[in-house]
Every structure is written in structure tokens, then in C-alpha cells.
Design a protein around this motif. Structure first.
Motif, PDB file in Angstrom:
ATOM      1  N   SER A 162       0.788  -1.239   0.000  1.00 55.87           N
ATOM      2  CA  SER A 162       0.000   0.000   0.000  1.00 55.87           C
ATOM      3  C   SER A 162       0.814   1.280   0.000  1.00 55.87           C
ATOM      4  CB  SER A 162      -0.916  -0.008   1.234  1.00 55.87           C
ATOM      5  OG  SER A 162      -0.140  -0.033   2.425  1.00 55.87           O
ATOM      6  N   ALA A 163       2.092   1.204  -0.369  1.00 53.05           N
ATOM      7  CA  ALA A 163       2.952   2.398  -0.368  1.00 53.05           C
ATOM      8  C   ALA A 163       2.908   3.062   1.011  1.00 53.05           C
ATOM      9  CB  ALA A 163       2.569   3.337  -1.492  1.00 53.05           C
ATOM     10  N   ASP A 164       2.804   4.390   1.078  1.00 56.91           N
ATOM     11  CA  ASP A 164       2.788   5.059   2.380  1.00 56.91           C
ATOM     12  C   ASP A 164       1.454   4.910   3.113  1.00 56.91           C
ATOM     13  OD1 ASP A 164       5.362   5.937   2.544  1.00 56.91           O
ATOM     14  OD2 ASP A 164       4.956   8.033   2.115  1.00 56.91           O
ATOM     15  N   ALA A 165       0.396   4.578   2.390  1.00 60.70           N
ATOM     16  CA  ALA A 165      -0.915   4.435   3.026  1.00 60.70           C
ATOM     17  C   ALA A 165      -0.865   3.336   4.090  1.00 60.70           C
ATOM     18  CB  ALA A 165      -1.977   4.109   1.988  1.00 60.70           C
ATOM     19  N   PHE A 166      -1.563   3.584   5.198  1.00 59.48           N
ATOM     20  CA  PHE A 166      -1.636   2.690   6.353  1.00 59.48           C
ATOM     21  C   PHE A 166      -0.313   2.614   7.123  1.00 59.48           C
ATOM     22  CE2 PHE A 166      -4.757   1.156   3.248  1.00 59.48           C
ATOM     23  CZ  PHE A 166      -5.917   1.324   3.982  1.00 59.48           C
ATOM     24  N   GLY A 167       0.613   3.510   6.784  1.00 61.11           N
ATOM     25  CA  GLY A 167       1.872   3.568   7.506  1.00 61.11           C
ATOM     26  C   GLY A 167       1.760   4.398   8.770  1.00 61.11           C
ATOM     27  N   LYS A 168       2.849   4.468   9.518  1.00 61.56           N
ATOM     28  CA  LYS A 168       2.867   5.181  10.784  1.00 61.56           C
ATOM     29  C   LYS A 168       4.280   5.663  11.099  1.00 61.56           C
ATOM     30  CE  LYS A 168       2.987   2.773  14.632  1.00 61.56           C
ATOM     31  NZ  LYS A 168       4.432   2.845  14.934  1.00 61.56           N
ATOM     32  N   ILE A 189       1.147  14.012   6.570  1.00 63.49           N
ATOM     33  CA  ILE A 189       1.749  13.718   5.275  1.00 63.49           C
ATOM     34  C   ILE A 189       0.726  13.532   4.164  1.00 63.49           C
ATOM     35  CG2 ILE A 189       3.119  11.970   4.052  1.00 63.49           C
ATOM     36  CD1 ILE A 189       4.737  11.691   6.651  1.00 63.49           C
ATOM     37  N   VAL A 190      -0.384  12.895   4.454  1.00 62.74           N
ATOM     38  CA  VAL A 190      -1.367  12.576   3.418  1.00 62.74           C
ATOM     39  C   VAL A 190      -2.614  13.459   3.514  1.00 62.74           C
ATOM     40  CG1 VAL A 190      -2.621  10.673   2.304  1.00 62.74           C
ATOM     41  CG2 VAL A 190      -0.558  10.182   3.621  1.00 62.74           C
ATOM     42  N   GLY A 191      -2.805  14.122   4.666  1.00 65.43           N
ATOM     43  CA  GLY A 191      -4.091  14.746   4.993  1.00 65.43           C
ATOM     44  C   GLY A 191      -4.669  15.695   3.969  1.00 65.43           C
ATOM     45  N   HIS A 216       5.906   2.076   5.813  1.00 63.47           N
ATOM     46  CA  HIS A 216       6.331   2.452   7.162  1.00 63.47           C
ATOM     47  C   HIS A 216       5.449   1.706   8.163  1.00 63.47           C
ATOM     48  CE1 HIS A 216       8.890   5.768   5.800  1.00 63.47           C
ATOM     49  NE2 HIS A 216       7.888   6.223   5.086  1.00 63.47           N
ATOM     50  N   GLY A 217       6.036   1.306   9.289  1.00 68.40           N
ATOM     51  CA  GLY A 217       5.231   0.637  10.309  1.00 68.40           C
ATOM     52  C   GLY A 217       5.108  -0.848  10.048  1.00 68.40           C
ATOM     53  N   PHE A 218       4.377  -1.507  10.953  1.00 66.11           N
ATOM     54  CA  PHE A 218       4.332  -2.957  10.866  1.00 66.11           C
ATOM     55  C   PHE A 218       3.301  -3.469   9.864  1.00 66.11           C
ATOM     56  CE2 PHE A 218       0.863  -2.267  13.712  1.00 66.11           C
ATOM     57  CZ  PHE A 218       1.340  -1.527  14.795  1.00 66.11           C
ATOM     58  N   VAL A 219       3.496  -4.716   9.460  1.00 61.62           N
ATOM     59  CA  VAL A 219       2.560  -5.404   8.574  1.00 61.62           C
ATOM     60  C   VAL A 219       1.250  -5.616   9.333  1.00 61.62           C
ATOM     61  CG1 VAL A 219       2.123  -7.533   7.311  1.00 61.62           C
ATOM     62  CG2 VAL A 219       4.416  -6.519   7.289  1.00 61.62           C
TER      63      VAL A 219
END
Length: 382
Positions: A162-168, A189-191, A216-219
Motif C-alpha cells: 500500500s505504499a505510504d498508506a496505512f503507515g505510521k 503527510i497525506v491529509g 512504514h510501520g508494521f505489517v
């Protein structure tokens, strides 16, 4: 680390970083994710930031175990994910590079020495790349949050890359939570690009997704509907919950005193309150809380015939991220020519669907009994 029999996580943590993108405080570091699928053709999803190149490269080489790398899929070209494309191009001369038209328009800005004509595999919406028992289907996600961004759906294992989406924000550690740092990441970043997020969510909402692999962030493996619901809420600019954010910008402490009094009184009314001192709080935390709740009270000293800069910066950051659908009250402070209220109101009026509570309350230098009475009335009105 294996995600399953054929798919490996080969990202790395940077626990020394203090500012992400030079502006967002990351007290718990940052993760940069990369994924490898081993099949008849070996496919890598994205590289990593320069800060973790050595760790990442060792993981990649170990996972490949002497095999060739056949494809590099570029989900997002921002340097924290693309820094090592040139390194891979030299190390694996037969490696194909998969991207969309915008990917290949931007890529030479970073890597002008890569010979693309013999390497590039340009994909469009809905195209499928078969690599053996796994098939990869591509979904364009422009402006989430760069124009070349794309998602990839792995059809066999039902995984969404999902690229940067759903990252943290934050390094990947045991016990690390998703929501607070994911919201702060999204808003910061996305807002600005809510409509674009809504568009790509509609594209993938009918897919059978068993896992989300962000950059970014965990699976994400469980209760995936929770993450999609949060993204649907955030990208529609709807508040997550009822509550009141008091954002305070005070020079000598009198406006701060008034803000603390309002906070205390609201709590006696059993209201959920979040108090933010804009002179000390990192701006991204303040933005995140403003988006989380449905009401906002702006309290600021006047300054140079306008408003104190921490408040002005906060409001401009809200505006650039399309802050909307909220009720907002204004409290100004001034000793001889109060100007903060007018300035704050003018910025709010440039935003969409903001219900400004009237009247603006004016503090004359210090908190008096009159001030407390007016703040109590304000508390009741919102």
C-alpha cells in the motif's frame, strides 16, 4: 523475516532519527519497509532510506541466497524509499524496473545515469504481472501522497502493498501501537489529499485482502476493517469522536491561564478535553488532535497587529490539510488593540464548512472574574 513461505520483510529501523522529513518529531525512530517475493521471478518492493542501506542490503542478499533479482517495483519514489535504486541497478544488471508513466517521468530526476529503455516495465491501472505462482495487479494511487504512487495487490496470498498508506511513525518494536502515530502520519503527510485517498479506497474495497504491507510501520494482519474504516473517516474529514481541543498560544502566560481555566470548567461538565500549548507541542501532534475531535477552541495573544506566530502557523497547517466540518470558538487576548480574534477568524473563513462560534471572547491582558464568566458561557455554548 518471513511473512509467509515466499514473501520476506527486509526493511529496517532507524532509531537515531529525530525528525522525519525534517519536520515531524519521531521520538521512537522510523521504519523503512521493503518486501521480497521469491518465485520463478524474484520481485522486490521498494528500497529504503540511506540511513539503513547497509542493514537492508544484507537482508536482501541473505533472502535471495545467491539468486538473481528480476524485478524492482517502485510503489513510491520519495527518497526514503528510492535511495538505493541506483545501487540495485548496478548490482543486478538484468533487473527490470516496474512503475507507471509518472514514475518514469520523475525517476531521472534522481537517477539520470540509469538506462531505462531496456529495463522499464511500464504498467497501467489493472495491469497484471505474473511471476510464477504469484500474480501482481496494479492500482494507481496518485497524490497519496505523490503523483506516481501505486498500490500492488498480490492475488495468490491476498496481500495489499500500500505504499505510504496505512503507515505510521515509529520504529517497529514489540508493543508498538498503530492508531496515534498512524493518525499523526496521515494528517501530517497525506491529509491534504482526502479525495484522492477516497478514490483509491474505492478501487480496492472489493478485494479479498488478508494482509496490508505499508512502507512504514508494521505489517497489518488482523482486523483489517478497522484500518480501512479509519482511513475512510480521516479522508472524508469527519471527526473520529466528540471532544474539545483547546489550542493555546500565549506570550506571557495569561492566555495560558485562561485556557487552563476553560479546560478545568469543561471537565466539570464531563466533557472530553485535550489541551495543547502551541508554543511547546510539536505541530503534528496538535494537528492530529484537531482532526480527531469535533470541536476546537483557539486561544491566542495578539501580536504585531495580528496573531501570535505559533497560532498562525497552526491555523495555516490546518488550512493546507483541508481542515473542515468542525465547530470552532475563538478567544483573543490584547492589552490595547486586540487583533488576534480578527486574524484567526479570517484564516478560518478560508476553510470549508467551519462553524465559527460567536461572539469572539476578548481577554484584556489578565484573567478576571468577567473573563471566567465568559469562558463558562463559551463552554456551555459548545
Amino acid at each position: 523475516m518471513k511473512i509467509n513461505d515466499d514473501i520476506y520483510y527486509i526493511g529496517a529501523n532507524d532509531e537515531k532519527i529525530d525528525l522525519f522529513e525534517g519536520q515531524y518529531k519521531v521520538q521512537n525512530g522510523m521504519s523503512y519497509n521493503s518486501y521480497l517475493i521469491k518465485d520463478e521471478k524474484n520481485v522486490l518492493f521498494d528500497t529504503v532510506d540511506k540511513s539503513v542501506t547497509d542493514v537492508w542490503l544484507k537482508k536482501l542478499e541473505k533472502a535471495l541466497n545467491g539468486k538473481n533479482l528480476d524485478y524492482l517495483i517502485i510503489s513510491h519514489l520519495e527518497p526514503d524509499h528510492s535511495y538505493n535504486i541506483g545501487l540495485l541497478a548496478k548490482k543486478y544488471p538484468d533487473m527490470k524496473i516496474v512503475g507507471n508513466a509518472m514514475t518514469f517521468k520523475i525517476l531521472p530526476n534522481y537517477f539520470e545515469d540509469i538506462e531505462l529503455e531496456s529495463r522499464k516495465v511500464e504498467v497501467k491501472e489493472g495491469d497484471i504481472l505474473n511471476i510464477g505462482k504469484h500474480s501482481l495487479k496494479f492500482y494507481m494511487a496518485p497524490m497519496v501522497h505523490w503523483p506516481e504512487v501505486m498500490f500492488t495487490y498480490e492475488e495468490t496470498e491476498k496481500i495489499l502493498f500500500s505504499a505510504d498508506a496505512f503507515g505510521k511513525f515509529g520504529a517497529i518494536k514489540d508493543g508498538e501501537k498503530w492508531l496515534e502515530e498512524a493518525r499523526r502520519f496521515y494528517v501530517g503527510i497525506v491529509g491534504k489529499y482526502g479525495p484522492q485517498v477516497q478514490t483509491v479506497l474505492k478501487k480496492v474495497q472489493g478485494l479479498n485482502i488478508k494482509m496490508i504491507c505499508p512502507l512504514h510501520g508494521f505489517v497489518l494482519k488482523e482486523n483489517l476493517i478497522f484500518y480501512f474504516e479509519k482511513y475512510a473517516k480521516w479522508s472524508s474529514y469527519e471527526p473520529e469522536e466528540e471532544g474539545i481541543v483547546i489550542a493555546c498560544s500565549s506570550i506571557h502566560g495569561n492566555t495560558l491561564e485562561a485556557g487552563r481555566y476553560l479546560e478545568s470548567y469543561l471537565k466539570t461538565l464531563k466533557k472530553k478535553v485535550c489541551f495543547i500549548d502551541l508554543t511547546r507541542e510539536d505541530f503534528s501532534y496538535a494537528l492530529s488532535k484537531a482532526f480527531q475531535y469535533d470541536k476546537l477552541v483557539l486561544m491566542s495573544s495578539s501580536y504585531n497587529a495580528g496573531v501570535f506566530p505559533p497560532m498562525e502557523q497552526f491555523l495555516n497547517n490546518l488550512k493546507t490539510r483541508n481542515y473542515q466540518k468542525r465547530k470552532v470558538a475563538i478567544v483573543e487576548n490584547g492589552s490595547w488593540a486586540p487583533s488576534a480574534g480578527k486574524t484567526m477568524k479570517s484564516i478560518l473563513q478560508e476553510m470549508k464548512d467551519i462553524d465559527i462560534v460567536e461572539p469572539i471572547i476578548t481577554i484584556e491582558s489578565t484573567v478576571k472574574d468577567k473573563t471566567k464568566t465568559e469562558l463558562e458561557e463559551l463552554a456551555k455554548s459548545i
